[in-house]
Structures are given as structure tokens and as C-alpha cells.
Design a protein around this motif. Structure first.
Motif, PDB file in Angstrom:
ATOM      1  N   GLN A  57      35.347  40.825  47.810  1.00 25.73           N
ATOM      2  CA  GLN A  57      36.381  40.112  47.033  1.00 25.73           C
ATOM      3  C   GLN A  57      36.319  38.612  47.308  1.00 25.73           C
ATOM      4  OE1 GLN A  57      38.171  41.853  44.774  1.00 25.73           O
ATOM      5  NE2 GLN A  57      37.126  43.661  45.551  1.00 25.73           N
ATOM      6  N   TYR A  61      35.539  36.007  44.318  1.00 25.73           N
ATOM      7  CA  TYR A  61      36.487  34.962  43.929  1.00 25.73           C
ATOM      8  C   TYR A  61      35.874  33.569  44.095  1.00 25.73           C
ATOM      9  CZ  TYR A  61      40.476  31.827  43.919  1.00 25.73           C
ATOM     10  OH  TYR A  61      41.320  30.791  43.643  1.00 25.73           O
ATOM     11  N   LYS A  77      44.369  31.387  39.079  1.00 26.76           N
ATOM     12  CA  LYS A  77      45.450  32.024  39.831  1.00 26.76           C
ATOM     13  C   LYS A  77      45.540  33.502  39.505  1.00 26.76           C
ATOM     14  CE  LYS A  77      48.355  27.900  40.405  1.00 26.76           C
ATOM     15  NZ  LYS A  77      49.637  27.248  40.035  1.00 26.76           N
ATOM     16  N   LEU A  78      45.382  33.838  38.221  1.00 24.50           N
ATOM     17  CA  LEU A  78      45.396  35.244  37.813  1.00 24.50           C
ATOM     18  C   LEU A  78      44.228  36.005  38.437  1.00 24.50           C
ATOM     19  CD1 LEU A  78      46.577  37.519  36.105  1.00 24.50           C
ATOM     20  CD2 LEU A  78      45.167  36.710  34.184  1.00 24.50           C
ATOM     21  N   PHE A  80      42.734  35.197  41.179  1.00 24.55           N
ATOM     22  CA  PHE A  80      43.019  35.312  42.611  1.00 24.55           C
ATOM     23  C   PHE A  80      43.912  36.514  42.901  1.00 24.55           C
ATOM     24  CE2 PHE A  80      45.910  34.435  46.167  1.00 24.55           C
ATOM     25  CZ  PHE A  80      44.997  34.307  47.205  1.00 24.55           C
ATOM     26  N   LEU A  81      44.937  36.717  42.084  1.00 25.47           N
ATOM     27  CA  LEU A  81      45.848  37.856  42.278  1.00 25.47           C
ATOM     28  C   LEU A  81      45.108  39.179  42.116  1.00 25.47           C
ATOM     29  CD1 LEU A  81      49.101  36.688  40.440  1.00 25.47           C
ATOM     30  CD2 LEU A  81      48.778  37.034  42.896  1.00 25.47           C
ATOM     31  N   VAL A  82      44.238  39.237  41.131  1.00 22.56           N
ATOM     32  CA  VAL A  82      43.462  40.470  40.922  1.00 22.56           C
ATOM     33  C   VAL A  82      42.571  40.749  42.128  1.00 22.56           C
ATOM     34  CG1 VAL A  82      41.714  41.589  39.503  1.00 22.56           C
ATOM     35  CG2 VAL A  82      43.527  40.257  38.419  1.00 22.56           C
ATOM     36  N   HIS A  83      41.932  39.718  42.652  1.00 30.54           N
ATOM     37  CA  HIS A  83      41.087  39.891  43.834  1.00 30.54           C
ATOM     38  C   HIS A  83      41.922  40.232  45.066  1.00 30.54           C
ATOM     39  CE1 HIS A  83      37.955  38.030  41.358  1.00 30.54           C
ATOM     40  NE2 HIS A  83      37.079  38.421  42.270  1.00 30.54           N
ATOM     41  N   LEU A  84      43.151  39.696  45.119  1.00 31.70           N
ATOM     42  CA  LEU A  84      44.029  39.992  46.246  1.00 31.70           C
ATOM     43  C   LEU A  84      44.330  41.479  46.327  1.00 31.70           C
ATOM     44  CD1 LEU A  84      45.652  38.586  48.539  1.00 31.70           C
ATOM     45  CD2 LEU A  84      47.602  38.508  46.950  1.00 31.70           C
ATOM     46  N   PHE A  85      44.376  42.140  45.171  1.00 29.89           N
ATOM     47  CA  PHE A  85      44.613  43.582  45.124  1.00 29.89           C
ATOM     48  C   PHE A  85      43.299  44.365  45.068  1.00 29.89           C
ATOM     49  CE2 PHE A  85      48.699  41.926  43.668  1.00 29.89           C
ATOM     50  CZ  PHE A  85      49.589  42.726  44.397  1.00 29.89           C
TER      51      PHE A  85
END
Length: 380
Positions: A57, A61, A77-78, A80-85
Motif C-alpha cells: 500500500q 500510494y 486524498k481519496l 490515500f483513504l482507499v490505501h489506508l483501508f
């Protein structure tokens, strides 16, 4: 320019399906071990998956950030959030399927004689998207799949009791390693000047070379672990230190930031525990000879220790069968290695100028993203 074909698209779809199945099998096997009270195995499996997912991830990213530099920050930012999950790979599959479908099924050239072909841009987007996925799958193969293969083989040797889910995990590990390596080589061939087609025979020779040498080494490490878990951990750490140190001395320039470069070198050190690849512009003949000669000596030493010292364990783990498999895989793997580098390796058909630019490990380029990320990670 090499075209993105319908066959490439179907292979991409198959790869995505296998990726999802692999996740399901991992959670299934981990849950089975947990229900049986074997918490350590369950935790190890999830740790391998978690570590691999975090690292892939981060790289994914970082590549998005490099490629979209100067674009809308809201989109980043979107992402990043997807990669965070831990779902970044699915964004990449979506882009690859989107561009791949256009390139393989919908692109038609209507240009004049002096006009640039618009289909080339879509072809490049599709190829680059698939290449990024294949690079991440190489990381996953050695950060998660190969360690899990080692773990499952060790469990079978240690306890003897076999279950269907154990065989399923081993089969998925072999499939994951096989597909990631072959797909990687296909992407490598598309990135090289004066390339040759990666024919069916080339794929099988390369596949057997990698799988057999990795299997032999995995069996050897499993035997060491049976002898002593502490010795096995020390050996693996020592091998990683050697690989990491060698990578530092190569002064790699794969990533833009120093932090990411050190993470990349750390990953390279882990990969070098299980398989050889050169990451700098030097011929691999000496390095690969030293690497596999060392593996051969260590493997023979391990087998001799069991033969003359640990006879009680030999009966319990059917040592004769394991030793024959270990030696047979090693010998056959080296044979396939010699055949591959003699007849199918890209440097056997590159022109002198092309080879001066192309390296077994990494191609040095000042403008990395513009020329293609894959040029900086040419594993052999």
C-alpha cells in the motif's frame, strides 16, 4: 510499440480473481488454525499478510503521488483513504481493466499519415497500469507468499497431520509465486529495447528455474527450523543483513525520497533471502554463481547435519524423501537457470547499446516517471 492484446486483458482478469481467492484462502486457513487452538500459526499467517499489505500500500500510494504530482489534491486524498483501508490494489486493477479494455477491444486508429496515433497513448496507459500491478505482486510474492509456503511446509514436517486447507494454502502459494514471476517477466520484456517475445517455452524455463530453486531453499530452511527455531531465525536475519548490506553498496535510485529508497532496499534484502536478482548495472554471471553456490553449500551442510547428528528426527519427518526432493529441486533449478540465461535471457539478444542502457537489476534514469517506473526495477 508492443500492443496490449485481448489475451493480456484476460490474463489481467484471471490475475485479479486469483488475488481475491488468495485473500479468502489466507483468512480461511488462519481461521481454521485459530479454531483448532493453534494460535501461533494463525497469528503468523495474518502477520505475513498484514506486513505485505502495508508495504505494498505504501509503494502503491507513493507511485500514485508521483504520477499525479501537480494534479487535484482532493483526488489524492481519496486515494490515500482507499490505501489506508488496504484496498489500493483494487484501484490499480480498476485503472488496468479500464485502460486494458479500451486498448484491447475499443481502440481503432483513424489518424492521417502525419498525425500521431491516439491509440498509442491508451496502449501505454494499459501497459503501465498492468506493470505497476505486477511490480506490487512481486513484492507480495516474497513478503507474504513465499514465507507462507515455508510456514506451511514446516507445519507439515513438524506435525505430520494434514488437512485440506493446508494443501490449499500450499497450492495458492505456488500459484501466487508462479503467476507473479511470469507476469513480471512479460512486463520486463515489453520494457526492453530490441526485445524478443517471451514465448511459452521461455515462460516455462524461467518459471521452473525460480520455483525449483525457491522450493529447494524453502525445504532447507524448514529443516533448519525443525532443528532449532532460534537457529533458523538467526540464519534468516543474517541472510537479510547480507542482502540489505549488498543493496546499500549498490546505491540504488529506485525511489524519489530517501525514506522510500531505504524501504525499497529493506524489501530487496527480504527478497534476496529466497531468490536472486541484481539491482545494479552489472553482469550477473559472477553474482548469480556466488549466490547459488552459497545456497548449494548451505543446503548440503544442513542435510549432512541431519544425516550424522539428528537421526531421531530423520525418522519422524521422512528425511529420505525430503532430502531427495531438496537436492532434486536444487539440481533441476540450476539446470533451468543455466538454460534460461544461455538461451532466453534478454541480454542474449539485446544490442550492445541497448545492453549498456539496460541492466539486470535497475536501469538508471533521471526522469523516472516519464520513461516508466518499471525501468527502475528489472529483476532477473
Amino acid at each position: 510499440m508492443v500492443k496490449f492484446t485481448k489475451q493480456n486483458f484476460f490474463f489481467l482478469v484471471a490475475g485479479m480473481i486469483i488475488y481475491v481467492v488468495d485473500i479468502v484462502v489466507d483468512f480461511w486457513v488462519a481461521s481454521r488454525y485459530f479454531c483448532q487452538g493453534q494460535y501461533s500459526w494463525s497469528i503468523l499467517i495474518m502477520c505475513f499478510r498484514g506486513l505485505s499489505s502495508i508495504i505494498t500500500q505504501v509503494f502503491s500510494y507513493e507511485w500514485f503521488k508521483n504520477d499525479w504530482e501537480g494534479t487535484d489534491t482532493g483526488k489524492l486524498k481519496l486515494v490515500f483513504l482507499v490505501h489506508l483501508f488496504h484496498c489500493g490494489i483494487f484501484i490499480r486493477y480498476w485503472f488496468a481493466l479500464k485502460y486494458g479494455c479500451q486498448a484491447a477491444f475499443k481502440q481503432k486508429s483513424s489518424r492521417g499519415a502525419s498525425e500521431p496515433d491516439p491509440s498509442n497513448f491508451i496502449q501505454k496507459q494499459a501497459t503501465d497500469a498492468v506493470t505497476d500491478i505486477n511490480m506490487l505482486r512481486v513484492f507480495k510474492a516474497f513478503l507474504e507468499t513465499t514465507p507462507q509456503l515455508f510456514l506451511q511446509i514446516y507445519i507439515l514436517m513438524e506435525h505430520g497431520n494434514t488437512h485440506f486447507y493446508q494443501y490449499a494454502a500450499i497450492m495458492m502459494s505456488f500459484c501466487g509465486i508462479s503467476l507473479s514471476m511470469v507476469d513480471y517477466q512479460i512486463s520486463l520484456r515489453k520494457s526492453l529495447p530490441d526485445k524478443d517475445e517471451f514465448h511459452v517455452l521461455s515462460k516455462f524455463v524461467y518459471l521452473f528455474y525460480k520455483l525449483l530453486t525457491i522450493t529447494s531453499w524453502t525445504l532447507s530452511i524448514s529443516l533448519v527450523t525443525l532443528l532449532s527455531v532460534r537457529i533458523s531465525i538467526i540464519l534468516l536475519i543474517f541472510l537479510w543483513i547480507c542482502g540489505f548490506t549488498w543493496t546499500l553498496k549498490q546505491h540504488t535510485t529506485f525511489c524519489k525520497s530517501k525514506k522510500m529508497e531505504y524501504l525499497y532496499r529493506t524489501v530487496v534484502g527480504i527478497i534476496l533471502i529466497f531468490s536472486f536478482f541484481n539491482i545494479k548495472g552489472r553482469k550477473t554471471k559472477v553474482c548469480i554463481s556466488i549466490y547459488y553456490a552459497t545456497h548449494t553449500v548451505v543446503t548440503l551442510c544442513i542435510l549432512f547435519v541431519y544425516m550424522f547428528w539428528k537421526r531421531s528426527i530423520i525418522k519422524e519427518i521422512c528425511f529420505t524423501i525430503v532430502s531427495i526432493l531438496t537436492i532434486l529441486c536444487l539440481v533441476l533449478g540450476i539446470i533451468f537457470l543455466v538454460v534460461y540465461y544461455s538461451h532466453f535471457h534478454p541480454t542474449t539478444y539485446c544490442t550492445p547499446q541497448a545492453y549498456s542502457d539496460e541492466m539486470d537489476g535497475v536501469v538508471e534514469q533521471k526522469v523516472r516517471v516519464k520513461t516508466g517506473r518499471f525501468q527502475n526495477f528489472l529483476m532477473q
